[in-house]
Design a protein around this motif. Structure first.
Motif, PDB file in Angstrom:
ATOM      1  N   ARG B 192       0.842  -1.206   0.000  1.00 11.30           N
ATOM      2  CA  ARG B 192       0.000   0.000   0.000  1.00 11.30           C
ATOM      3  C   ARG B 192       0.872   1.248   0.000  1.00 11.30           C
ATOM      4  N   GLU B 193       1.927   1.199   0.806  1.00 12.89           N
ATOM      5  CA  GLU B 193       2.808   2.369   0.874  1.00 12.89           C
ATOM      6  C   GLU B 193       3.537   2.595  -0.445  1.00 12.89           C
ATOM      7  N   LEU B 194       3.928   1.500  -1.075  1.00 15.66           N
ATOM      8  CA  LEU B 194       4.592   1.643  -2.377  1.00 15.66           C
ATOM      9  C   LEU B 194       3.646   2.281  -3.399  1.00 15.66           C
ATOM     10  N   ILE B 195       2.405   1.844  -3.372  1.00 16.57           N
ATOM     11  CA  ILE B 195       1.431   2.376  -4.344  1.00 16.57           C
ATOM     12  C   ILE B 195       1.176   3.862  -4.077  1.00 16.57           C
ATOM     13  N   LEU B 196       1.074   4.188  -2.800  1.00 15.67           N
ATOM     14  CA  LEU B 196       0.864   5.603  -2.449  1.00 15.67           C
ATOM     15  C   LEU B 196       2.019   6.470  -2.919  1.00 15.67           C
ATOM     16  N   LEU B 197       3.226   5.926  -2.722  1.00 12.12           N
ATOM     17  CA  LEU B 197       4.416   6.674  -3.161  1.00 12.12           C
ATOM     18  C   LEU B 197       4.386   6.918  -4.670  1.00 12.12           C
ATOM     19  N   LEU B 198       3.960   5.902  -5.376  1.00  7.95           N
ATOM     20  CA  LEU B 198       3.926   6.026  -6.837  1.00  7.95           C
ATOM     21  C   LEU B 198       3.016   7.172  -7.263  1.00  7.95           C
ATOM     22  N   ALA B 199       1.899   7.290  -6.586  1.00  6.45           N
ATOM     23  CA  ALA B 199       0.937   8.334  -6.969  1.00  6.45           C
ATOM     24  C   ALA B 199       1.357   9.701  -6.443  1.00  6.45           C
ATOM     25  N   THR B 200       1.699   9.758  -5.169  1.00  5.05           N
ATOM     26  CA  THR B 200       1.920  11.064  -4.558  1.00  5.05           C
ATOM     27  C   THR B 200       3.297  11.640  -4.875  1.00  5.05           C
ATOM     28  N   GLU B 201       4.306  10.801  -4.935  1.00  4.56           N
ATOM     29  CA  GLU B 201       5.656  11.330  -5.173  1.00  4.56           C
ATOM     30  C   GLU B 201       6.074  11.248  -6.631  1.00  4.56           C
ATOM     31  N   LEU B 202       5.597  10.224  -7.316  1.00  2.00           N
ATOM     32  CA  LEU B 202       6.028  10.058  -8.713  1.00  2.00           C
ATOM     33  C   LEU B 202       4.937  10.441  -9.704  1.00  2.00           C
ATOM     34  N   ASN B 203       3.819  10.923  -9.184  1.00  2.00           N
ATOM     35  CA  ASN B 203       2.733  11.461 -10.012  1.00  2.00           C
ATOM     36  C   ASN B 203       2.175  10.447 -11.009  1.00  2.00           C
ATOM     37  N   LYS B 204       2.206   9.172 -10.632  1.00  2.00           N
ATOM     38  CA  LYS B 204       1.642   8.154 -11.513  1.00  2.00           C
ATOM     39  C   LYS B 204       0.121   8.124 -11.336  1.00  2.00           C
ATOM     40  N   THR B 205      -0.540   7.706 -12.377  1.00  2.00           N
ATOM     41  CA  THR B 205      -1.985   7.491 -12.295  1.00  2.00           C
ATOM     42  C   THR B 205      -2.191   6.020 -11.973  1.00  2.00           C
ATOM     43  N   VAL B 206      -2.955   5.748 -10.938  1.00  2.00           N
ATOM     44  CA  VAL B 206      -3.114   4.355 -10.512  1.00  2.00           C
ATOM     45  C   VAL B 206      -4.598   3.979 -10.491  1.00  2.00           C
ATOM     46  N   LEU B 207      -4.909   2.928 -11.205  1.00  2.00           N
ATOM     47  CA  LEU B 207      -6.250   2.343 -11.124  1.00  2.00           C
ATOM     48  C   LEU B 207      -6.063   0.994 -10.453  1.00  2.00           C
ATOM     49  N   ILE B 208      -6.721   0.831  -9.314  1.00  2.00           N
ATOM     50  CA  ILE B 208      -6.454  -0.371  -8.526  1.00  2.00           C
ATOM     51  C   ILE B 208      -7.770  -1.030  -8.121  1.00  2.00           C
ATOM     52  N   SER B 209      -7.807  -2.333  -8.280  1.00  2.00           N
ATOM     53  CA  SER B 209      -9.005  -3.038  -7.822  1.00  2.00           C
ATOM     54  C   SER B 209      -8.626  -3.878  -6.620  1.00  2.00           C
ATOM     55  N   SER B 210      -9.554  -4.010  -5.725  1.00  2.00           N
ATOM     56  CA  SER B 210      -9.297  -4.825  -4.542  1.00  2.00           C
ATOM     57  C   SER B 210     -10.620  -5.161  -3.882  1.00  2.00           C
ATOM     58  N   HIS B 211     -10.591  -6.265  -3.145  1.00  2.00           N
ATOM     59  CA  HIS B 211     -11.773  -6.602  -2.354  1.00  2.00           C
ATOM     60  C   HIS B 211     -11.646  -6.036  -0.946  1.00  2.00           C
ATOM     61  N   ILE B 212     -10.418  -5.631  -0.609  1.00  2.00           N
ATOM     62  CA  ILE B 212     -10.201  -5.165   0.761  1.00  2.00           C
ATOM     63  C   ILE B 212     -10.483  -3.663   0.778  1.00  2.00           C
ATOM     64  N   LEU B 213     -11.735  -3.329   1.052  1.00  2.00           N
ATOM     65  CA  LEU B 213     -12.177  -1.952   0.876  1.00  2.00           C
ATOM     66  C   LEU B 213     -11.593  -1.013   1.917  1.00  2.00           C
ATOM     67  N   THR B 214     -11.344  -1.522   3.108  1.00  2.00           N
ATOM     68  CA  THR B 214     -10.762  -0.652   4.135  1.00  2.00           C
ATOM     69  C   THR B 214      -9.400  -0.155   3.674  1.00  2.00           C
ATOM     70  N   GLU B 215      -8.679  -1.043   3.003  1.00  2.00           N
ATOM     71  CA  GLU B 215      -7.355  -0.641   2.503  1.00  2.00           C
ATOM     72  C   GLU B 215      -7.466   0.342   1.359  1.00  2.00           C
ATOM     73  N   LEU B 216      -8.395   0.040   0.489  1.00  2.00           N
ATOM     74  CA  LEU B 216      -8.563   0.932  -0.664  1.00  2.00           C
ATOM     75  C   LEU B 216      -8.922   2.323  -0.190  1.00  2.00           C
ATOM     76  N   SER B 217      -9.786   2.390   0.821  1.00  2.00           N
ATOM     77  CA  SER B 217     -10.229   3.708   1.272  1.00  2.00           C
ATOM     78  C   SER B 217      -9.070   4.504   1.850  1.00  2.00           C
ATOM     79  N   GLU B 218      -8.020   3.805   2.272  1.00  2.00           N
ATOM     80  CA  GLU B 218      -6.871   4.515   2.825  1.00  2.00           C
ATOM     81  C   GLU B 218      -5.953   5.076   1.747  1.00  2.00           C
TER      82      GLU B 218
END
Lengths: 541, 334
Positions: B192-218
């Motif tokens: 999760r932290e790696l994905i966040l870094l990709l979006a917030t620091e590296l300005n990547k666009t991320v489309l992510i699917s997951s069943h774990i909604l609590t995580e997604l909401s974070e």
């Protein structure tokens, strides 16, 4: 100054950078794989074992016989086992494994083209083949030292085996591109394995025959002509296989047809070219006066050509019509180029056009040749050719029309189903009159028109019967005409879509390969109408 | 690509302006009678993480496969960086990294060779290839495992390697299909932290699917909820939650009050107040539906204190993505 290992390493890296990535990866994998190590070990161990037996037989004996030709089949058998069976089957499995291991999609979304994927897989098979050839070469040299083996024949057999292995590997790879479902994989694996075992056996038999009896006459000019014919077909079939495999791996909205159509046409013209050259040689190459033309090779060539072109036409004419947006955007800007490219672009109508143009060219060439070949047999050949062309037109045209109608009825009916249906239809219509005769207690129908749907019987009658020839020819011309007429409209649409850049009509869009909706044609048409107004991104790149 | 920072990335939704990096226009994908994707449209901007949420068989993977150019739409289109996935798949592949839900492992290949192959497959040569591999090894912290055969990696490490492969060509857009499936809690947090870094620091666009909604909401700035091939709700995370509140059956919001003392007294008091309904009590708190506006909420609190109720906390109960998901989906399966 860089040390020598550094220089070698840098040089190796530079070389590897220029190589196909799949080749690099697969070679690394292969050299670590148990299968490669086991095969290599079997080959070496087998070679050593054979050599040991030979040496034991030689040591202490006074027999001065040339043992080479007796030993060669064993070494060649080992080689054929690896390069005709293990390597091609490995190539087949290699692409299947990509699907099994869920890596195929990862490969597919890289910037590697389908052609690069096929080349990479094929080249890595060739690296293994090369290693196996290298491993067997000391044993073959030993075999030569045992005498009784002609060196040029030995080299000829080995080189031929290498080329055969190269083609068989590509055929196996092409085969594997069709095996998408698990059941198809199992069936195709078994079929291929059977074929490879047969090829391996045939290779061993042929190689042994050539070496044992020194049956290659290098001083004969016909050997080189024969070699040239074989080499030209080898290249043409190789390219065709490559195009088929590439098309199978190509993105659905991309052009899958042009490569196959061009290489099929090349094979078609190659056959006609060789046939023409043969006829020229037969007619003008010092034939004794009064002798008639030997027609059997012409019939055989035309029959093979008919079967091949019939297959090509069936596949091309039953493609779905309508160019994808991607292909439309790639059409040549020049009117002339678009005009010339029409028959080779995807779409059933354009496929039919390609079939018709090529058949018309064949008939035209047959008549043109008749002006120079003043032989009574040529009239028969001309009739045979026209009859053959009519059959191809009829069956391809009927299949294309049937496919369109069925797709209109249900979009679930796709080209693959159309082709299967057409093949069954063809087989049944071929067999029908003969089956009907069985129920007539051997009182066969004498009227040859009764057998009109059976091409073999009808073409034989056309060739041999004087009394019915006109009726049969008229009936065949009607059949060919029907096949043509059923597709004239589609051919015209296919032509104008490319040459005049005409937008596809609504009913054409409904037949577009991507329109798979089945339950509600009205809704489907609505959606596709919406899709026809091509969505644009917020800004274009 | 940078080395991951030791600080946890902060979640700041980017302003939804400028050109969207992912645009989906009326996408349809039918398999015979099955409408796997049925008129799906949404946009994702640079630096944005969008959660693509839906039950199994909702059409998430099909949509993602179309975006990754592995499938073609029956109708409609999708654009990645302005390129149509139908018309320009080659261009799309250059700027998009797709991580499918199953990690494809080659046999007899180690981590380094695996990344090396994909770097070559994306056209990297010589020093550029070595740099790309090094960046990914550092970012995913797989340096120590570089020589390890990939079929011996743990699930968490495999997913890291999968993410690394997705990043090897430094794509602008990442499409991640269930990347956290089957991971243990630690591996999930790290991913999760790696994905966040990709979006917030590296300005990547991320489309992510997951069943774990609590995580997604974070980690998601926005979300699209899909069921039976159709989008039920989409937009920024807050807007979806807000929208869900607004579209409640009685325009009500749920409030929660913690008290010291008798919670039954609180219940009785609440039932006498205007705009209050459905009071449910627990150990020391009460939850209730409140239909009044913010001023009336403030008046209620004032009256509560004036009425002698010892209030510890008084708050609107935040709707989670899970609540929204449960509220908008109907459990339809196809």
């Amino acid at each position: 100054m860089a040390s020598q290992p550094d220089t070698i390493s840098r040089w190796a890296e530079q070389v590897s950078d220029r190589l196909n990535p799949i080749l690099v990866k697969e070679t690394r994998q292969a050299l670590k794989s148990k299968q490669f190590l086991a095969t290599f070990a079997i080959m070496l161990f087998g070679g050593w074992l054979i050599s040991a037996f030979v040496l034991m037989a030689l040591v202490g004996g006074n027999d001065d016989s040339p043992y080479g030709k007796n030993v060669f089949p064993f070494y060649f058998g080992l080689l054929a086992f690896t390069v005709m069976l293990v390597v091609p089957f490995g190539a087949f499995r290699s692409l299947l494994a990509e699907r099994d291991l869920n890596t195929y999609e990862l490969l597919n979304i890289t910037t590697l083209s389908p052609q690069q994927i096929v080349w990479g897989k094929w080249l890595s098979a060739q690296v293994q083949t090369f290693i196996y050839f290298s491993a067997i070469s000391p044993f073959v040299a030993f075999c030569y030292l045992l005498r009784g083996v002609d060196f040029p024949t030995l080299i000829f057999v080995l080189v031929s085996a290498m080329f055969a292995s190269m083609l068989v590997s590509l055929l196996s790879l092409t085969f594997s591109t069709f095996a998408r479902q698990r059941q198809a994989q199992v069936v195709l694996s078994l079929v291929l394995l059977g074929q490879l075992v047969w090829i391996m056996g045939a290779s061993i038999g042929l190689g042994t025959e050539l070496v044992t009896y020194n049956s290659v006459d290098f001083s004969d000019q016909e050997f080189y002509w024969g070699g040239l014919v074989v080499a030209s077909y080898y290249v043409a079939i190789f390219v065709l296989c490559l195009q088929i495999a590439r098309a199978q791996l190509t993105f659905e909205s991309d052009n899958r047809s042009t490569g196959i159509r061009l290489s099929s046409a090349a094979l078609y013209w190659l056959t006609l070219g060789w046939l023409g050259l043969g006829l020229y040689q037969a007619v003008f190459g010092g034939t004794s006066p009064g002798s008639t033309l030997i027609v059997d090779p012409v019939y055989v060539s035309l029959s093979f050509l008919g079967v091949f072109w019939g297959g090509v036409c069936l596949f091309a004419a039953t493609e779905t019509d309508g160019l994808s947006r991607r292909i439309r955007s790639q059409l040549p800007k020049s009117f002339l180029l678009r005009f010339l490219a029409v028959p080779f672009l995807p779409g059933g109508g354009r496929g039919m056009l390609m079939a018709v143009l090529h058949l018309a060219a064949l008939v035209g060439l047959t008549f043109a040749a008749g002006r120079f070949i003043h032989d009574p047999n040529w009239v028969r050949i001309s009739k045979f050719t026209i009859g053959l062309c009519c059959y191809i037109l009829f069956y391809a045209g009927m299949s294309a029309a049937l496919g369109r109608w069925l797709r209109k009825a249900t979009p679930l009916f796709r080209p693959a189903q159309t082709r299967a249906f057409a093949i069954v239809m063809f087989a049944l219509s071929w067999l029908a009159p003969n089956i009907a005769n069985i129920f007539r207690n051997s009182r066969s129908v004498a009227n040859p028109l009764f057998y009109l749907t059976d091409p073999v019987s009808t073409l034989e009658t056309l060739d041999s019967s004087v009394t019915w020839a006109d009726e049969i020819m008229a009936a065949l011309l009607v059949m060919g005409g029907v096949g043509l007429l059923l597709n004239v409209h589609t051919m015209w649409r296919g032509f104008t879509e490319v040459v005049f850049l005409r937008e596809p009509a609504t009913d054409e869009r409904a037949l577009y390969p991507q329109s798979l909706m089945a339950d509600d044609p009205t809704a489907a048409a609505g959606i596709l109408d919406g899709a026809a107004v091509t969505p644009e991104p917020s800004t274009t790149s | 690509m940078n080395e991951p920072s030791t600080q946890t990335a902060t979640l700041e939704p980017p302003p939804p302006t400028g050109t969207p990096t992912i645009e989906i226009h009326h996408l349809h994908r039918f398999f015979g009678n099955l409408k796997a994707v049925n008129d799906v449209s949404f946009q994702v901007h640079a630096g944005e993480v969008m959660g693509f949420i839906g039950p199994n068989g909702a059409g998430k993977t099909t949509t993602m496969r179309i975006l990754a150019t592995l499938d073609v739409p029956t109708a409609g289109d999708a654009f990645v960086g302005g390129y149509s996935v139908v018309d320009k798949p080659d261009e799309v592949r250059r700027i998009l990294g797709f991580m499918p839900d199953s990690f494809g492992k080659y046999q007899n290949v180690n981590v380094l060779e695996y990344l090396d192959f994909f770097a070559r497959a994306y056209g990297f040569r010589g020093a550029a290839r070595r740099d790309a591999i090094e960046r990914v090894l550092v970012f995913t912290e797989l340096r120590k495992l570089a020589e390890k055969p990939i079929d011996t990696l743990s699930k968490g490490m495999s997913q890291r390697l999968g993410l690394g492969r997705t990043l090897i060509h430094d794509p602008q857009v990442l499409v991640l299909d269930e990347p956290a499936a089957g991971l243990d809690p630690r591996a999930r947090v790290e991913l999760r932290e790696l994905i966040l870094l990709l979006a917030t620091e590296l300005n990547k666009t991320v489309l992510i699917s997951s069943h774990i909604l609590t995580e997604l909401s974070e980690i998601c700035h926005s979300a699209a909820i899909v069921e039976a091939g159709q989008i039920l709700a989409s937009g920024s995370r807050d807007a979806i939650m807000q929208g869900h509140r607004r579209t409640g059956p009685d325009e009500s919001s749920e409030l929660e009050v913690y008290v010291v003392g008798d919670v039954n007294k609180l219940q009785r008091w609440l039932l006498e107040q205007p705009h209050v309904s459905s009071v449910r009590i627990a150990d020391k708190n009460a939850r209730f539906e409140f239909t009044g506006n913010e001023q009336e909420q403030a008046n209620l609190l004032k009256a509560m204190i004036a009425g002698g109720i010892e209030v510890v906390s008084f708050q609107g109960r935040a709707h989670s993505l899970e609540d929204v998901f449960m509220a908008v989906t109907k459990g339809i399966t196809q």
